[in-house]
Design an enzyme around this catalytic site. Structure first.
Site, PDB file in Angstrom:
ATOM      1  N   GLU A 107       0.796  -1.223   0.000  1.00  0.00           N
ATOM      2  CA  GLU A 107       0.000   0.000   0.000  1.00  0.00           C
ATOM      3  C   GLU A 107       0.837   1.287   0.000  1.00  0.00           C
ATOM      4  OE1 GLU A 107      -3.104   0.305  -0.469  1.00  0.00           O
ATOM      5  OE2 GLU A 107      -3.826  -1.749  -0.229  1.00  0.00           O
ATOM      6  N   SER A 392     -56.970  -9.125 -13.003  1.00  0.00           N
ATOM      7  CA  SER A 392     -58.003  -8.090 -12.992  1.00  0.00           C
ATOM      8  C   SER A 392     -57.643  -6.857 -12.186  1.00  0.00           C
ATOM      9  CB  SER A 392     -59.319  -8.676 -12.461  1.00  0.00           C
ATOM     10  OG  SER A 392     -59.834  -9.626 -13.376  1.00  0.00           O
TER      11      SER A 392
END
Length: 748
Positions: A107, A392
């Site tokens: 890192e 419906s």
């Protein structure tokens, strides 16, 4: 000197023509350049310190904290910490030197030489980017800057500004002044995201290997050190471990370059399989720290995370506080009712439920399924992902709502329930009972859920205006548009239906559903979300539909009498469609209902549409709706709807009916003052026919659109194609039309 005593200047010493002043000019240019550079430097320095002065504060407790995203319900109770694992904080003595060396090597290899920011690193990173020589191992930010970013800043792309970078650098310098290198390493190792909702390397050691950090070998520690750069790809528990292996080897090579290990040690570690030692039980990290069962809120949290990611946030690293609109008590009630309170055909029968607030569109509760396996996290959310025929429940929003809105039909409008063939075909449209009931009012046709009157209404409205009405309710057509068959079956999700029906509940305004009320980032910035509404219909249309839909629960011929709740002012609609392959039962069963305070849409069925819901269990949707609506209205009772002044009630054939005030349909009636104008069914038919003729004469656009709609519907219905999917969702490729055109059997 000449013989005559005069002096002669040699050519070599004589000034060149035009050369006078050149030296001073160069000096001036250099001076101007230096001055400009100095001014730029001073300006940049001033800007840097100006930005730095407004940097958020950073404390030791913040540096120690772990950047987990926390999600709250509407009462500020924590419902989820991303991943919800038990978190363990590693003390200095618990972190092996090998892990520290691995982190520094991969890192920030100059970590011990800089003071928070590293000009050499920044310059090297810039050059590598310019010449495309970066191997992706290290960027311009130091390990200290990464710690600051994880502690107080968002990683959202819109927050990556020069001001933010300046503040990040300033805070990194301050952190280095107040804390030792070893403390900074400890903070970082305990804070980073390690994939799968895990934060900190001590917790990751337990999650991946079921061990403490000091029990891991070199290869495993190198694996952990490499994960933070991309937790999704570099953790060893994914199916494809190629990237995790490459990353681990990069860490080992970096450790060799930094002289932390020898090449021989690296070679030996690289020979170890990346999956060696993985613990499927995840060590001691399974403890839930929120007090809320994950599966109860799984579907809701999944949608919250999707909304956060759509906003550009990294939910793994941004440490967000997310306040939602979830009513946890209602969510728990819904979950329990679906999993144990209401009878379902079997454990494979599924459901999707969405509950929204009609006042603002807030998603109050959501269920993505039932009887979900414990190992499934963020699984299929049937409340938003299912795309099944609504049966419906489409009728109020595609057929009758538009008929009132655009044609000003009264609730007593006569409709014909007689033999009907889909235009351009010899295929008859039928109801579940294979019967036709002759002439009936629009109210009766809707309450009894008759198919033919609904399609006749849609023909009169026209597909163009029906589409406009649906778009106003957040339901958009697929690339092929809507067709007549969609009038008894739209392909939508429960969330879409809940939001659409909510517009009836609130008097005609559609609110877009939303989950999050506010987001607070680590630097204290709060973003709030509010309702977004637009009028979709008149108050008259909303009220008249609602008045008719009350009968679905209360009328003796209503289709949801089993979901009626005494004292609850509610309206709603049921929906089913016929199963595939000619089996008995239904393929999908719906119940959509609402009060003034809540709109609830429930779908039930099987994920595989070839399996049918057996007779009797099609009512499971009704009963699940009844259970949750009973709870909701119990905690927030809704009053009845008030009739707007644009609507008047009349007595027609001895029944209360509604008509839009001053419309042609109101002619000859007075407001419930007399029954002298009551007519028989035959006179009703004559009256409505005359009115229909008058309407087509009075409104050329209505006639034109209805005519064009008939042509369009004839073309679309010439072959039994499945209704087009809505809202850009993919239609289930296995769905086919049934004898009723893909709609719901009447009375369902």
């Amino acid at each position: 000197m000449n013989n005559d005593g005069t002096t002669t200047t040699s050519r070599r010493n004589r000034p060149r023509s035009g050369g006078q002043g050149k030296g001073p000019l160069i000096k001036k240019i250099i001076g101007w350049t230096l001055s400009i550079c100095l001014l730029i430097f001073v300006a940049l320095a001033a800007l840097f310190f100006f930005w730095a002065s407004s940097a958020p504060t950073i404390s030791e407790s913040a540096l120690k904290s772990q950047s987990t995203t926390t999600i709250y319900d509407d009462s500020d109770k924590v419902i989820s910490r991303l991943g919800a694992q038990k978190r363990e904080y590693a003390s200095q003595s618990e972190i092996p030197a090998t892990l520290k060396n691995a982190v520094v090597a991969i890192e920030d290899r100059r970590f011990y030489k800089h003071h928070g920011i590293d000009p050499v690193r920044i310059g090297g990173s810039a050059i590598a980017d310019i010449f495309h020589r970066s191997n992706g191992m290290q960027g311009g930010s130091t390990l200290t800057q990464q710690l600051v970013k994880l502690t107080v800043f968002s990683t959202s792309a819109k927050d990556q500004t020069l001001k933010r970078k300046a503040q990040e650098a300033w805070l990194a310098l301050n952190v280095e002044r107040h804390f030792s290198k070893q403390d900074i390493l400890k903070f970082y190792i305990n804070k980073v995201c390690m994939g799968n909702g895990v934060y900190g390397m001590k917790t990751a050691a337990q999650y991946y290997y079921g061990k403490n950090l000091d029990e891991l070998d070199l290869a495993q520690l190198a694996t952990l050190a490499g994960i933070p750069q991309s937790p999704t790809y570099y953790n060893p528990a994914v199916d494809d471990t190629k990237y995790a292996t490459q990353r681990r080897n990069q860490v080992l090579d970096a450790m060799v370059r930094s002289k932390y290990i020898t090449a021989a040690q690296a070679k030996s570690a690289k020979a170890e399989n990346i999956t060696s030692g993985l613990d499927e039980d995840h060590g001691n990290t399974s403890e839930n720290t929120t007090g809320v069962k994950e599966k109860i809120v799984d579907a809701y949290v999944k949608e919250v995370l999707a909304q956060l990611q759509a906003q550009g946030y990294n939910v793994n690293t941004d440490g967000l506080k997310v306040h939602t609109n979830l009513d946890l008590a209602a969510q728990e009630e819904l979950y329990n009712a679906a999993n144990s309170g209401v009878a379902f055909q079997n454990d494979s029968m599924q459901t999707g439920v969405a509950v929204t607030d009609p006042h603002n569109g807030q998603v109050v509760a959501m269920l993505g399924g039932r009887k979900i396996d414990d190992n499934v996290i963020y699984g299929l959310n049937r409340a938003v992902q299912s795309n099944r025929s609504s049966g419906s429940t489409a009728k109020p929003i595609m057929d009758y709502g538009p008929a009132i809105e655009y044609l000003h039909w009264p609730t007593y409008k006569a409709l014909s329930d007689t033999k009907f063939y889909w235009p351009g075909t010899s295929k008859a449209l039928r109801d579940w009972d294979n019967k036709y009931k002759g002439t009936m009012t629009m109210r009766s046709a809707l309450v009894q859920s008759r198919n033919v009157p609904a399609i006749r209404a849609l023909q009169d409205v026209g597909l163009s205006r029906a589409t406009t009405f649906l778009k106003g309710l957040g339901i958009t057509p697929g690339k092929n548009g809507f067709n007549l068959q969609n009038g008894i079956g739209l392909y939508v999700s429960p969330l879409q239906m809940s939001a659409a029906y909510a517009a009836f509940a609130n008097g005609g305004t559609y609110y877009k559903p939303y989950y999050i009320s506010s987001i607070t980032t680590q630097d204290g910035k709060t973003i709030t979300f509010d309702k977004h509404g637009k009028r979709a219909m008149t108050k008259a249309t909303a009220y008249m539909i609602t008045d008719m839909l009350k009968g679905v629960f209360t009328d003796s011929n209503g289709t949801a009498t089993d979901a009626n709740l005494s004292g609850v002012h509610q309206a709603g609609k049921t929906g089913t469609d016929e199963p595939m392959y000619g089996t008995s039962g239904v393929m999908d069963s719906w119940m959509v209902g609402y009060t003034k305070n809540y709109s609830v849409a429930v779908w039930t069925g099987f994920d595989n549409p070839k399996y049918a819901v057996a007779e009797g269990y099609e009512k499971s949707a009704h009963l699940l709706y009844k259970a949750i609506m009973s709870f909701l209205d119990g905690q927030n009772h809704a009053s009845d709807w008030t009739m707007p002044d644009t609507v008047e009630a009349i007595s027609y054939s001895g029944h209360r009916e509604l008509v839009i005030r001053d419309s042609k349909w109101a002619f000859g009636f007075t407001e419930m003052s007399s029954t002298s104008h009551s007519s028989s069914a035959s006179s009703l038919l004559r009256s409505s026919s005359s009115s229909s003729e008058k309407e087509s004469t009075d409104s050329a656009s209505s006639s034109s659109q209805s005519s064009s709609a008939s042509s369009a519907s004839s073309a679309s219905a010439s072959a039994p194609s499945t209704p087009a999917p809505n809202n850009n969702q993919t239609q289930n490729s296995t769905a086919t039309n049934t004898s009723n055109g893909g709609g719901a059997p009447a009375g369902q």
